[in-house]
Design an enzyme around this catalytic site. Structure first.
Site, PDB file in Angstrom:
ATOM      1  N   GLU A   1       0.865  -1.180   0.000  1.00  0.00           N
ATOM      2  CA  GLU A   1       0.000   0.000   0.000  1.00  0.00           C
ATOM      3  C   GLU A   1       0.898   1.225   0.000  1.00  0.00           C
ATOM      4  O   GLU A   1       1.965   1.234   0.623  1.00  0.00           O
ATOM      5  CB  GLU A   1      -0.899   0.011   1.245  1.00  0.00           C
ATOM      6  CG  GLU A   1      -1.711   1.307   1.345  1.00  0.00           C
ATOM      7  CD  GLU A   1      -2.861   1.235   2.335  1.00  0.00           C
ATOM      8  OE1 GLU A   1      -2.820   0.399   3.240  1.00  0.00           O
ATOM      9  OE2 GLU A   1      -3.802   2.041   2.175  1.00  0.00           O
TER      10      GLU A   1
ATOM     11  N   CYS B   1      -6.626   1.081   2.831  1.00  0.00           N
ATOM     12  CA  CYS B   1      -7.532   2.222   2.923  1.00  0.00           C
ATOM     13  C   CYS B   1      -7.466   3.129   1.700  1.00  0.00           C
ATOM     14  O   CYS B   1      -8.453   3.803   1.380  1.00  0.00           O
ATOM     15  CB  CYS B   1      -7.234   3.017   4.181  1.00  0.00           C
ATOM     16  SG  CYS B   1      -7.720   2.156   5.683  1.00  0.00           S
TER      17      CYS B   1
ATOM     18  N   ASN C   1     -12.297  -3.347   0.768  1.00  0.00           N
ATOM     19  CA  ASN C   1     -11.181  -3.554   1.702  1.00  0.00           C
ATOM     20  C   ASN C   1     -11.738  -3.874   3.082  1.00  0.00           C
ATOM     21  O   ASN C   1     -12.111  -5.004   3.348  1.00  0.00           O
ATOM     22  CB  ASN C   1     -10.271  -2.321   1.724  1.00  0.00           C
ATOM     23  CG  ASN C   1      -9.180  -2.429   2.761  1.00  0.00           C
ATOM     24  OD1 ASN C   1      -8.549  -3.481   2.866  1.00  0.00           O
ATOM     25  ND2 ASN C   1      -8.953  -1.390   3.533  1.00  0.00           N
ATOM     26  N   GLU C   2     -11.826  -2.879   3.940  1.00  0.00           N
ATOM     27  CA  GLU C   2     -12.375  -3.118   5.281  1.00  0.00           C
ATOM     28  C   GLU C   2     -13.772  -2.524   5.339  1.00  0.00           C
ATOM     29  O   GLU C   2     -13.968  -1.438   5.865  1.00  0.00           O
ATOM     30  CB  GLU C   2     -11.464  -2.483   6.335  1.00  0.00           C
ATOM     31  CG  GLU C   2     -10.180  -3.247   6.543  1.00  0.00           C
ATOM     32  CD  GLU C   2      -9.293  -2.640   7.628  1.00  0.00           C
ATOM     33  OE1 GLU C   2      -9.522  -1.486   8.025  1.00  0.00           O
ATOM     34  OE2 GLU C   2      -8.362  -3.340   8.063  1.00  0.00           O
TER      35      GLU C   2
HETATM   36  O1  AHR Z   1      -2.184  -1.547   6.704  1.00  0.00           O
HETATM   37  C1  AHR Z   1      -2.623  -0.285   7.101  1.00  0.00           C
HETATM   38  C2  AHR Z   1      -4.134  -0.153   7.051  1.00  0.00           C
HETATM   39  O2  AHR Z   1      -4.723  -1.018   7.978  1.00  0.00           O
HETATM   40  C3  AHR Z   1      -4.770  -0.545   5.763  1.00  0.00           C
HETATM   41  O3  AHR Z   1      -4.769   0.476   4.851  1.00  0.00           O
HETATM   42  C4  AHR Z   1      -6.176  -0.879   6.166  1.00  0.00           C
HETATM   43  O4  AHR Z   1      -6.760  -1.853   5.348  1.00  0.00           O
HETATM   44  C5  AHR Z   1      -6.043  -1.298   7.595  1.00  0.00           C
HETATM   45  O5  AHR Z   1      -6.916  -0.591   8.404  1.00  0.00           O
END
Ligand code: AHR
Length: 655
Positions: free
Chosen positions: A47, A239, A370-371
């Site tokens: 990321e 994120c 993602n989340e």
């Molecule tokens: O890895 C850091 C963050 O942790 C990522 O962007 C997210 O998916 C999680 O909350």
């Protein structure tokens, strides 16, 4: 037919030397695999956080090269008459450029120009060659731009002069050999001759990039990733996939084609944490989806792109797109599969081909969301699943179980993922080391019939140590991962998170790899991941131990596997106990048992420290590294000492 190996563990149970050592018998049945281990099981998750892409893996040394930040001069220090303009731009999607003008005042005083500060400085190394480039035009059709490296003490170093010879936009390049080693240099451009010059996409790259690709990736960082032997590569987040608004979400179509015309985007790690505010954090997308696929190919890893599901970051109260406006998001997923896999004579295949890769990339899976959490997620995911299954039935779909390892969101989403029949469910857990030690059995009771597990983001957070990359955290991850391997029939993929962090510009810790403008630190957590990936077998084996359940009782964790590809047996053990154990490994060859006969030479790899707070640092990057020793297995019997607080891998070639 089987061969059982017995490991007799004689651990000193406490500080009293007179105390009888406890004995554990570990039996490994090489004829009865309990699970097939996926060839791509251990991988990496990338990321753009902690300046991992711009300022990190992407080797560009100039920050805000296109003057597209909301404040277009962030990263630049102008002097003389410098203006930002957009008329007659060079690049439609990055329309801002800078204009330098000579004035009577500037002639008498400062001159006109600007300096770039790089990403926490520009790292220049003496004798190394750097490729400078920019697009320029001058109203009169002639001007001279002077370019200088400036060291951290503000001394002007190597200087080149670049004649600008047209009133139309043209690209100018020069190779510059640095005469200084400085991690915090600047680049200064000055209008030396002429009335004006317009400049855009001012760029500086080391010539020596990963695989020598011009304007490519930082070689040392890419090599560090490659050395992890990743089987899968999840990208581009996290994120940043979600964004906070629709406009700032990650849109892969903005990241392909010529880099000059990839529109800059905010990086959400700019403002995520008030206490770590980074107003100079943007995404240039120089590392875009083509480059991600290319890196996957370089590493021999399967690509796992994550796309926005129509929901922006829920932690930041981001909006969800109404279902009647979801189609462009679904199209993004379908078009991405086309970009990766369709023949070169199709629309998206030709975009890929024009970028230099006519052959398909062979994408096998895609993650949607993602989340996410709540009913809005399955509602939207269902639309994607239907569309992807209809057009690309062979593509595996990965859904989310939310942001945490357990709880309401998790409990709601797992049954929903089963209902939607996704292939894998992404689980995230950032927990204390104690949680990791206690959860080595997490997957022992998972449903074997539903979707498989992708442990997509995990890391042990050693809170008392400021969440540093301590040996304690790494040991707990090694212990936990014995349970991933033992349950390889249900856990198909696993990736630590986050991957990269710039020492001077990070938002999140711990991270697997730390770097600055020159060097790279492989954390002890890195070596745990590397050992699992490098010594990945093909089949997990039934492993039993008298007197211990192998899930941490008495501080002992173990897993074993057969590596049919390389004809070897691999045993991984974590001694989470402070005292050393005397380990007696017996290879029992019972009547009629024949197939696997241990060779006399094996190897023993140990990662050990008596200091649980120990960590690799920039000053001492090799404090904690795996140590490999030859291991003799005479007649299949073996006695060894397993150090206190250690992660040990035994590799026994089989005849
Ligand atoms: O890895 C850091 C963050 O942790 C990522 O962007 C997210 O998916 C999680 O909350």
């Amino acid at each position: 037919m089987f061969l059982a190996f017995s490991l007799i563990w004689m651990c000193l149970g406490g500080p009293l030397a007179a105390q009888a050592p406890r004995t554990f018998t570990l039996s490994v049945d090489t004829q009865q695999p309990i699970a097939t281990i996926q060839p791509n099981m251990y991988g990496i998750f990338f990321e753009d956080i902690n300046f991992g892409a711009d300022g990190g893996l992407y080797a560009e040394l100039i920050k805000n090269r296109s003057f597209e930040f909301e404040n277009p001069l962030v990263g630049w220090i102008p002097f003389g008459r410098v203006t930002i303009e957009t008329q007659n731009p060079c690049f439609e999607k990055n329309p801002h450029y800078v204009r330098l003008q000579t004035t009577p005042e500037s002639v008498r005083t400062t001159g006109t120009g600007l300096s770039n500060e790089g990403f926490r400085g520009i790292g220049l190394q003496e004798g190394k060659v750097y490729t400078l480039s920019f697009y320029a035009r001058s109203n009169a059709g002639k001007a001279v731009v002077q370019v200088q490296a400036v060291d951290a003490q503000n001394n002007s170093r190597v200087t080149v002069e670049v004649p600008v010879t047209s009133a139309e936009w043209e690209r100018y390049t020069a190779n510059v050999t640095s005469d200084v080693t400085d991690a915090h240099a600047q680049l200064r451009l000055r209008l030396l001759q002429g009335e004006d010059v317009c400049l855009d996409h001012i760029s500086l790259f080391p010539q020596d990039t990963w695989k020598q690709r011009p304007q490519g990736m930082r070689a040392d960082l890419a090599q560090t990733l490659s050395d992890l032997h990743p089987g899968v590569f999840r990208f581009p987040g996290g994120c940043i996939v979600e964004g906070t608004t629709e406009a700032t979400r990650y849109q892969w179509k903005n990241t392909v084609g010529p880099v000059e015309n990839r529109p800059f985007n905010l990086n959400r790690w700019y403002y995520t944490f008030d206490y770590k505010f980074f107003p100079d954090y943007y995404q240039s997308y120089g590392l875009g989806f083509f480059e991600y696929f290319q890196l996957c190919e370089d590493f021999g890893a399967d690509a796992l792109p994550v796309l926005n599901c129509g929901m922006m970051c829920q932690y930041q109260d981001g909006p969800a797109v109404p279902l009647d406006r979801l189609q462009p998001y679904v199209d993004d997923a379908l078009d991405l599969i086309a970009f990766a896999n369709d023949p070169a004579d199709t629309h998206w295949g030709s975009v890929r081909a024009q970028m230099g890769h006519p052959e398909p990339f062979g994408l096998k899976m895609i993650a949607i969301g993602n989340e996410q959490w709540g009913p809005g997620y399955p509602e939207r995911l269902a639309v994607f699943v239907k569309a992807i299954r209809a057009k690309y039935p062979d593509i595996k779909i990965i859904g989310s179980s939310g942001p945490s390892a357990a709880g309401d969101k998790f409990d709601y989403l797992w049954p929903e993922m089963k209902r939607l029949e996704v292939d894998l469910v992404d689980e995230h857990y950032y927990m204390a080391p104690e949680w990791f030690f206690a959860n080595a059995g997490r997957y022992d009771t998972y449903d074997r019939k539903g979707p498989k597990v992708f442990a997509g983001e995990f890391a042990a957070h050693d809170y008392p140590q400021g969440k540093a990359n301590t040996f304690y955290a790494a040991l707990s991850e090694a212990a936990f991962m014995t349970g991933l391997e033992r349950n390889a029939d249900v856990v198909h993929l696993a990736t630590y998170a986050p991957l990269l962090a710039h020492k001077e510009a990070w938002q999140w810790n711990p991270d697997l790899i730390w770097f600055d403008n020159f060097s790279v630190v492989r954390t002890v957590n890195y070596y745990v991941q590397q050992l699992y990936a490098h010594y990945r077998g093909t089949h997990a084996l039934a492993t039993t131990c008298d007197g211990s359940d192998l899930r941490g009782e008495n501080g002992l964790y173990a897993t074993s596997c057969l590596d049919k590809d390389n004809n070897r047996l691999i045993v991984k053990m974590v001694n989470a106990h402070p005292e050393a154990c005397n380990v007696n490994l017996q290879c029992l060859l019972g009547k009629g048992r024949k197939a696997y006969v241990p060779a006399s030479e094996g190897s023993l790899i140990t990662l050990q420290s008596s200091d649980l707070t120990a960590q690799n640092t920039f000053e001492n990057p090799d404090l904690l590294v795996p140590v490999t020793r030859p291991l003799s297995v005479p007649g299949g019997d073996l006695t060894l000492s397993l150090a206190g607080y250690s992660f040990t891998v035994i590799v026994i070639p089989l005849k």
